[in-house]
Design a protein around this motif. Structure first.
Motif, PDB file in Angstrom:
ATOM      1  N   LEU A 193       0.824  -1.204   0.000  1.00  0.00           N
ATOM      2  CA  LEU A 193       0.000   0.000   0.000  1.00  0.00           C
ATOM      3  C   LEU A 193       0.866   1.264   0.000  1.00  0.00           C
ATOM      4  O   LEU A 193       0.530   2.257  -0.650  1.00  0.00           O
ATOM      5  CB  LEU A 193      -0.944  -0.021   1.200  1.00  0.00           C
ATOM      6  CG  LEU A 193      -2.104  -1.013   1.059  1.00  0.00           C
ATOM      7  CD1 LEU A 193      -2.764  -1.271   2.409  1.00  0.00           C
ATOM      8  CD2 LEU A 193      -3.134  -0.499   0.043  1.00  0.00           C
ATOM      9  N   ARG A 194       1.967   1.222   0.721  1.00  0.00           N
ATOM     10  CA  ARG A 194       2.877   2.373   0.681  1.00  0.00           C
ATOM     11  C   ARG A 194       3.463   2.544  -0.724  1.00  0.00           C
ATOM     12  O   ARG A 194       3.688   3.678  -1.179  1.00  0.00           O
ATOM     13  CB  ARG A 194       3.988   2.195   1.717  1.00  0.00           C
ATOM     14  CG  ARG A 194       3.503   2.389   3.159  1.00  0.00           C
ATOM     15  CD  ARG A 194       4.661   2.349   4.141  1.00  0.00           C
ATOM     16  NE  ARG A 194       4.220   2.466   5.519  1.00  0.00           N
ATOM     17  CZ  ARG A 194       3.963   3.617   6.145  1.00  0.00           C
ATOM     18  NH1 ARG A 194       4.123   4.767   5.493  1.00  0.00           N
ATOM     19  NH2 ARG A 194       3.566   3.644   7.404  1.00  0.00           N
ATOM     20  N   ARG A 195       3.718   1.442  -1.403  1.00  0.00           N
ATOM     21  CA  ARG A 195       4.217   1.522  -2.775  1.00  0.00           C
ATOM     22  C   ARG A 195       3.160   2.136  -3.700  1.00  0.00           C
ATOM     23  O   ARG A 195       3.482   2.948  -4.587  1.00  0.00           O
ATOM     24  CB  ARG A 195       4.603   0.132  -3.277  1.00  0.00           C
ATOM     25  CG  ARG A 195       5.093   0.081  -4.719  1.00  0.00           C
ATOM     26  CD  ARG A 195       6.293   0.965  -4.955  1.00  0.00           C
ATOM     27  NE  ARG A 195       6.820   0.802  -6.315  1.00  0.00           N
ATOM     28  CZ  ARG A 195       7.579   1.696  -6.930  1.00  0.00           C
ATOM     29  NH1 ARG A 195       7.925   2.819  -6.304  1.00  0.00           N
ATOM     30  NH2 ARG A 195       8.007   1.472  -8.144  1.00  0.00           N
ATOM     31  N   ALA A 196       1.893   1.788  -3.491  1.00  0.00           N
ATOM     32  CA  ALA A 196       0.809   2.365  -4.300  1.00  0.00           C
ATOM     33  C   ALA A 196       0.761   3.880  -4.119  1.00  0.00           C
ATOM     34  O   ALA A 196       0.593   4.638  -5.087  1.00  0.00           O
ATOM     35  CB  ALA A 196      -0.529   1.740  -3.909  1.00  0.00           C
ATOM     36  N   ALA A 223      -5.907   4.242  -1.774  1.00  0.00           N
ATOM     37  CA  ALA A 223      -4.706   3.640  -1.185  1.00  0.00           C
ATOM     38  C   ALA A 223      -4.412   4.254   0.179  1.00  0.00           C
ATOM     39  O   ALA A 223      -4.027   3.550   1.123  1.00  0.00           O
ATOM     40  CB  ALA A 223      -3.513   3.820  -2.120  1.00  0.00           C
ATOM     41  N   HIS A 224      -4.605   5.559   0.307  1.00  0.00           N
ATOM     42  CA  HIS A 224      -4.440   6.213   1.605  1.00  0.00           C
ATOM     43  C   HIS A 224      -5.441   5.642   2.614  1.00  0.00           C
ATOM     44  O   HIS A 224      -5.090   5.358   3.765  1.00  0.00           O
ATOM     45  CB  HIS A 224      -4.649   7.725   1.464  1.00  0.00           C
ATOM     46  CG  HIS A 224      -3.527   8.440   0.792  1.00  0.00           C
ATOM     47  ND1 HIS A 224      -2.409   8.877   1.473  1.00  0.00           N
ATOM     48  CD2 HIS A 224      -3.338   8.800  -0.503  1.00  0.00           C
ATOM     49  CE1 HIS A 224      -1.589   9.480   0.629  1.00  0.00           C
ATOM     50  NE2 HIS A 224      -2.124   9.454  -0.576  1.00  0.00           N
ATOM     51  N   GLN A 225      -6.688   5.490   2.181  1.00  0.00           N
ATOM     52  CA  GLN A 225      -7.724   4.959   3.068  1.00  0.00           C
ATOM     53  C   GLN A 225      -7.426   3.528   3.494  1.00  0.00           C
ATOM     54  O   GLN A 225      -7.562   3.162   4.662  1.00  0.00           O
ATOM     55  CB  GLN A 225      -9.086   5.045   2.360  1.00  0.00           C
ATOM     56  CG  GLN A 225     -10.273   4.710   3.230  1.00  0.00           C
ATOM     57  CD  GLN A 225     -10.575   3.220   3.315  1.00  0.00           C
ATOM     58  OE1 GLN A 225     -10.861   2.692   4.390  1.00  0.00           O
ATOM     59  NE2 GLN A 225     -10.491   2.531   2.189  1.00  0.00           N
ATOM     60  N   GLN A 226      -6.989   2.702   2.550  1.00  0.00           N
ATOM     61  CA  GLN A 226      -6.705   1.301   2.863  1.00  0.00           C
ATOM     62  C   GLN A 226      -5.511   1.165   3.793  1.00  0.00           C
ATOM     63  O   GLN A 226      -5.521   0.338   4.703  1.00  0.00           O
ATOM     64  CB  GLN A 226      -6.465   0.514   1.569  1.00  0.00           C
ATOM     65  CG  GLN A 226      -7.696   0.362   0.685  1.00  0.00           C
ATOM     66  CD  GLN A 226      -8.738  -0.574   1.268  1.00  0.00           C
ATOM     67  OE1 GLN A 226      -8.516  -1.237   2.279  1.00  0.00           O
ATOM     68  NE2 GLN A 226      -9.895  -0.631   0.631  1.00  0.00           N
ATOM     69  N   LEU A 227      -4.488   1.979   3.581  1.00  0.00           N
ATOM     70  CA  LEU A 227      -3.330   1.920   4.477  1.00  0.00           C
ATOM     71  C   LEU A 227      -3.728   2.369   5.875  1.00  0.00           C
ATOM     72  O   LEU A 227      -3.298   1.774   6.882  1.00  0.00           O
ATOM     73  CB  LEU A 227      -2.194   2.786   3.937  1.00  0.00           C
ATOM     74  CG  LEU A 227      -0.923   2.831   4.800  1.00  0.00           C
ATOM     75  CD1 LEU A 227      -0.363   1.428   5.044  1.00  0.00           C
ATOM     76  CD2 LEU A 227       0.135   3.724   4.154  1.00  0.00           C
ATOM     77  N   SER A 228      -4.550   3.387   5.953  1.00  0.00           N
ATOM     78  CA  SER A 228      -5.042   3.828   7.262  1.00  0.00           C
ATOM     79  C   SER A 228      -5.809   2.705   7.957  1.00  0.00           C
ATOM     80  O   SER A 228      -5.654   2.488   9.164  1.00  0.00           O
ATOM     81  CB  SER A 228      -5.943   5.050   7.097  1.00  0.00           C
ATOM     82  OG  SER A 228      -6.528   5.399   8.336  1.00  0.00           O
ATOM     83  N   GLY A 229      -6.629   1.989   7.194  1.00  0.00           N
ATOM     84  CA  GLY A 229      -7.378   0.880   7.775  1.00  0.00           C
ATOM     85  C   GLY A 229      -6.470  -0.215   8.292  1.00  0.00           C
ATOM     86  O   GLY A 229      -6.672  -0.738   9.401  1.00  0.00           O
TER      87      GLY A 229
END
Length: 257
Positions: free
Chosen positions: A26-29, A39-45
């Motif tokens: 996700l950080r790579r995305a 991607a920001h939302q998913q990494l936060s989750g």
């Protein structure tokens, strides 16, 4: 492609339970496309679900900044504010969800956290009716007893009958309310079935307060341990609660281990 990395991260974290690989993907995305709100939302989750709540906050705020009209991002932001104990902003954000979508999702979360927000029985009953109407259920007024039961603990059997009678209510929506109404055995059985089938959203039970009434149940502890997630979050100390030893060097869980 940023989308490919984000999808790989979600699959790794939610289904393979490899949080470290999920985070890296996700950080790579985000690195490939900083404007990719999902991607920001998913990494936060991911970070929230493994107990890194403070670290998760800026990623979800960025998602809301990138897509300010998304009710979904707003409801996720409010969820994380609840975990962090920031109830006033969480309440306002759930209300914003209803302004954006008017689909019952914000009202449903306000109802679920009615006691945390200090609502009385009348306010909770109104929220229950608003929730049912927004979700398109057949008899919204019948939900009044659900709101009252969540706050007062009275008429729980009647409230449960109302929820059980809603065939259009999704299982994950139904089981948001059952632990709040004291239905622990039914909730544990549902979670065990999710565990058996490898349901991806099971890891939400780690830090979100709707599951707090189950945290002393050994069966619940066994599930969170198998998932590699915390069993609660301390919003004062701002640390996840681990009911078992965690090897920080190998877990990839980072903060609070």
């Amino acid at each position: 492609m940023a989308e490919g990395w984000a999808s790989a991260g979600i699959l790794a974290a939610e289904f393979d339970r490899d949080h470290e690989v999920g985070e890296l993907a996700l950080r790579r995305a985000i690195e490939l496309r900083p404007s990719y709100a999902n991607a920001h939302q998913q990494l936060s989750g991911l970070l929230t679900n493994v107990g890194r709540v403070e670290e998760a906050r800026p990623f979800l705020r960025k998602a809301v900044e990138l897509d300010p009209l998304s009710w979904f991002f707003h409801v996720n932001l409010a969820d994380r504010l609840v975990v962090a104990g920031e109830y006033e902003e969480a309440r306002a954000t759930y209300e914003r969800v209803e302004e954006l979508a008017n689909n019952g999702r914000g009202a449903m979360k306000l109802l679920a956290y009615a006691r945390l927000f200090g609502f009385d029985a009348s306010k909770a009953a109104d929220l229950a009716v608003q929730t049912a109407a927004g979700l398109g259920l057949t008899d919204p007024d019948a939900w009044r007893v659900v709101g009252e039961a969540i706050v007062t603990g009275r008429n729980r059997e009647q409230a449960i009958a109302v929820i059980d009678g809603e065939t259009e209510l999704l299982p994950r929506e139904k089981f948001l309310f059952l632990p709040l109404l004291g239905q622990h055995e039914e909730t544990i059985a549902y979670l065990q079935e999710m565990q058996r089938t490898g349901a991806g959203d099971l890891w939400r039970i780690g830090v979100f307060p709707e599951w707090d009434s189950l945290r002393d149940d050994p069966r619940f502890v066994a599930i969170v341990r198998d998932m590699g997630i915390p069993n609660g979050y301390d919003p004062v100390a701002k640390r996840p609660i681990w009911p078992y030893p965690v090897d920080g060097a190998d877990s990839g869980l980072g903060e609070g281990t």
